[in-house]
Design a protein around this motif. Structure first.
Motif, PDB file in Angstrom:
ATOM      1  N   ASN A  56     -34.598  95.852  -7.853  1.00  0.00           N
ATOM      2  CA  ASN A  56     -34.135  96.701  -6.775  1.00  0.00           C
ATOM      3  C   ASN A  56     -32.733  97.266  -7.001  1.00  0.00           C
ATOM      4  O   ASN A  56     -31.966  96.765  -7.815  1.00  0.00           O
ATOM      5  N   ILE A  57     -32.445  98.287  -6.212  1.00  0.00           N
ATOM      6  CA  ILE A  57     -31.083  98.784  -6.047  1.00  0.00           C
ATOM      7  C   ILE A  57     -30.636  98.373  -4.651  1.00  0.00           C
ATOM      8  O   ILE A  57     -31.351  98.581  -3.669  1.00  0.00           O
ATOM      9  N   TYR A  58     -29.451  97.771  -4.571  1.00  0.00           N
ATOM     10  CA  TYR A  58     -28.910  97.298  -3.309  1.00  0.00           C
ATOM     11  C   TYR A  58     -27.566  97.979  -3.024  1.00  0.00           C
ATOM     12  O   TYR A  58     -26.862  98.410  -3.949  1.00  0.00           O
ATOM     13  N   THR A  59     -27.202  98.024  -1.766  1.00  0.00           N
ATOM     14  CA  THR A  59     -25.827  98.339  -1.388  1.00  0.00           C
ATOM     15  C   THR A  59     -25.266  97.180  -0.577  1.00  0.00           C
ATOM     16  O   THR A  59     -26.009  96.423   0.056  1.00  0.00           O
ATOM     17  N   LEU A  60     -23.950  97.043  -0.624  1.00  0.00           N
ATOM     18  CA  LEU A  60     -23.267  95.970   0.089  1.00  0.00           C
ATOM     19  C   LEU A  60     -21.920  96.484   0.566  1.00  0.00           C
ATOM     20  O   LEU A  60     -21.147  97.037  -0.224  1.00  0.00           O
ATOM     21  N   GLU A  94     -27.576  92.476 -12.691  1.00  0.00           N
ATOM     22  CA  GLU A  94     -26.845  92.738 -13.934  1.00  0.00           C
ATOM     23  C   GLU A  94     -25.938  93.961 -13.853  1.00  0.00           C
ATOM     24  O   GLU A  94     -25.220  94.254 -14.807  1.00  0.00           O
ATOM     25  N   GLY A  95     -25.966  94.685 -12.742  1.00  0.00           N
ATOM     26  CA  GLY A  95     -25.137  95.890 -12.653  1.00  0.00           C
ATOM     27  C   GLY A  95     -24.442  95.997 -11.314  1.00  0.00           C
ATOM     28  O   GLY A  95     -25.045  95.731 -10.258  1.00  0.00           O
ATOM     29  N   ILE A  96     -23.165  96.400 -11.331  1.00  0.00           N
ATOM     30  CA  ILE A  96     -22.420  96.645 -10.089  1.00  0.00           C
ATOM     31  C   ILE A  96     -21.446  97.787 -10.305  1.00  0.00           C
ATOM     32  O   ILE A  96     -20.872  97.951 -11.399  1.00  0.00           O
ATOM     33  N   SER A 146     -29.545  97.249 -17.242  1.00  0.00           N
ATOM     34  CA  SER A 146     -28.503  96.279 -17.568  1.00  0.00           C
ATOM     35  C   SER A 146     -27.134  96.618 -16.993  1.00  0.00           C
ATOM     36  O   SER A 146     -26.181  95.883 -17.204  1.00  0.00           O
ATOM     37  N   ALA A 147     -27.018  97.734 -16.259  1.00  0.00           N
ATOM     38  CA  ALA A 147     -25.703  98.148 -15.767  1.00  0.00           C
ATOM     39  C   ALA A 147     -25.892  99.136 -14.632  1.00  0.00           C
ATOM     40  O   ALA A 147     -26.993  99.648 -14.402  1.00  0.00           O
ATOM     41  N   ALA A 148     -24.803  99.429 -13.935  1.00  0.00           N
ATOM     42  CA  ALA A 148     -24.796 100.450 -12.887  1.00  0.00           C
ATOM     43  C   ALA A 148     -23.436 101.121 -12.867  1.00  0.00           C
ATOM     44  O   ALA A 148     -22.414 100.443 -12.955  1.00  0.00           O
ATOM     45  N   GLN A 149     -23.433 102.458 -12.790  1.00  0.00           N
ATOM     46  CA  GLN A 149     -22.167 103.172 -12.692  1.00  0.00           C
ATOM     47  C   GLN A 149     -22.385 104.536 -12.049  1.00  0.00           C
ATOM     48  O   GLN A 149     -23.297 105.271 -12.427  1.00  0.00           O
ATOM     49  N   ILE A 150     -21.551 104.861 -11.074  1.00  0.00           N
ATOM     50  CA  ILE A 150     -21.506 106.204 -10.503  1.00  0.00           C
ATOM     51  C   ILE A 150     -20.353 106.935 -11.167  1.00  0.00           C
ATOM     52  O   ILE A 150     -19.236 106.424 -11.232  1.00  0.00           O
ATOM     53  N   CYS A 151     -20.630 108.132 -11.662  1.00  0.00           N
ATOM     54  CA  CYS A 151     -19.632 108.876 -12.439  1.00  0.00           C
ATOM     55  C   CYS A 151     -19.631 110.331 -12.004  1.00  0.00           C
ATOM     56  O   CYS A 151     -20.430 111.133 -12.492  1.00  0.00           O
ATOM     57  N   VAL A 204     -20.306  98.715  -2.483  1.00  0.00           N
ATOM     58  CA  VAL A 204     -20.736  98.610  -3.865  1.00  0.00           C
ATOM     59  C   VAL A 204     -22.240  98.817  -3.964  1.00  0.00           C
ATOM     60  O   VAL A 204     -22.985  98.636  -2.995  1.00  0.00           O
ATOM     61  N   VAL A 205     -22.668  99.203  -5.169  1.00  0.00           N
ATOM     62  CA  VAL A 205     -24.072  99.327  -5.524  1.00  0.00           C
ATOM     63  C   VAL A 205     -24.373  98.235  -6.547  1.00  0.00           C
ATOM     64  O   VAL A 205     -23.599  98.028  -7.483  1.00  0.00           O
ATOM     65  N   ILE A 206     -25.481  97.543  -6.384  1.00  0.00           N
ATOM     66  CA  ILE A 206     -25.875  96.440  -7.265  1.00  0.00           C
ATOM     67  C   ILE A 206     -27.303  96.682  -7.731  1.00  0.00           C
ATOM     68  O   ILE A 206     -28.154  97.135  -6.952  1.00  0.00           O
ATOM     69  N   THR A 207     -27.583  96.396  -9.003  1.00  0.00           N
ATOM     70  CA  THR A 207     -28.933  96.585  -9.532  1.00  0.00           C
ATOM     71  C   THR A 207     -29.439  95.308 -10.183  1.00  0.00           C
ATOM     72  O   THR A 207     -28.675  94.518 -10.725  1.00  0.00           O
TER      73      THR A 207
END
Length: 268
Positions: free
Chosen positions: A262-266, A239-241, A37-42, A249-252
């Motif tokens: 999937n996991i995408y990059t843009l 649902e996640g960026i 439901s989300a995506a985050q790089i930390c 950006v990364v999108i899920t």
């Protein structure tokens, strides 16, 4: 403070543009995750953190860019009422937005702080930020937020006009402040996730088939700068960026039951 955008709406439209964005598929999300439901790089650039939606485990998962689960952390002192989005700060703390509200009956909303997420082993406890809505805002569904200048900016999920609230990043109970209302031009503009770049220069708002890129704004007047619509080359339940760096950006996907997630990059 509520900013009245009507007098400048014609001015803003002059700076609104549209382009196509070709997503690069970099991984397929582990099938053990029912709803990413989300995506985050930390802190660690090789891990994308995610959570599951309402009623699922009170766990935070770290994925590599192939979609494999490499971290699984149990947050022992809280419940997953309706977790919707993640954000983080520069100190390596991860924040969970427990503010989903499909029934629009919730009165109390929560943001959970997980300190030093990359140093946690298998379980931890979270600190709680609780907020209620101001008197002039009815109970709404929220699915997205980000952190800027120690304030959380939280977006309602609406087809047309949506609201932006802010809540201080301080442990305790607060009444949210209504920042503004806005209407992105187009159809099906429900915001499912939001993020801000590390240099605080770019905001992205995610939808299933596009994102909105906001730049050249001052302070938190996000819609008084340049607004660019980037349409994707396909439609799925995104649902996640989060930002990988200031320009990418990364999108899920969240599980829709119809296709691979999937996991995408843009590149913006």
């Amino acid at each position: 403070m509520i900013f009245n955008l009507k007098p400048v709406s014609i001015f803003i439209l002059l700076f609104m543009s549209c382009q196509s964005g070709k997503l690069t598929t970099v991984g397929s999300i582990d099938s053990d995750l029912d709803e990413a439901s989300a995506a985050q790089i930390c802190g660690n650039p090789n891990i994308v953190w995610t959570i599951e939606d309402a009623g699922n485990k009170n766990n935070v998962y770290g994925m590599d860019f192939k979609g494999n689960i490499v971290r699984d952390i149990d947050i022992k002192n809280i419940k997953n009422v309706d977790w919707e989005d993640l954000t983080s700060d520069k100190e390596g703390n991860l924040y969970i937005g427990d503010f989903g509200n499909n029934s629009r009956k919730r009165k109390n909303f929560f943001i959970y702080k997980i300190e030093n997420i990359n140093n946690v082993e298998d379980e931890t406890i979270a600190k709680t930020i609780q907020f209620t809505l101001p008197d002039n805002v009815k109970s709404e569904d929220f699915e997205s937020f980000f952190l800027l200048n120690n304030q959380f900016y939280i977006f309602t999920k609406e087809t047309k006009n949506f609201k932006v609230l802010k809540v201080p990043n301080t442990i305790g109970t607060h009444v949210a402040t209504l920042v503004t209302e806005y209407n992105l031009k187009g159809k099906n503009n429900k915001i499912t996730s939001a993020a801000i770049s590390e240099d605080n220069a770019t905001v992205v708002l995610l939808n299933h088939d596009k994102l909105w890129k906001l730049t050249n704004f001052k302070d938190d007047h996000f819609f008084e700068g340049d607004i660019e619509k980037i349409e994707f080359d396909h439609n799925s339940q995104k649902e996640g960026i989060c930002f990988k760096d200031n320009n990418n950006v990364v999108i899920t996907d969240e599980d829709s039951g119809k296709e691979d997630n999937n996991i995408y990059t843009l590149k913006l």
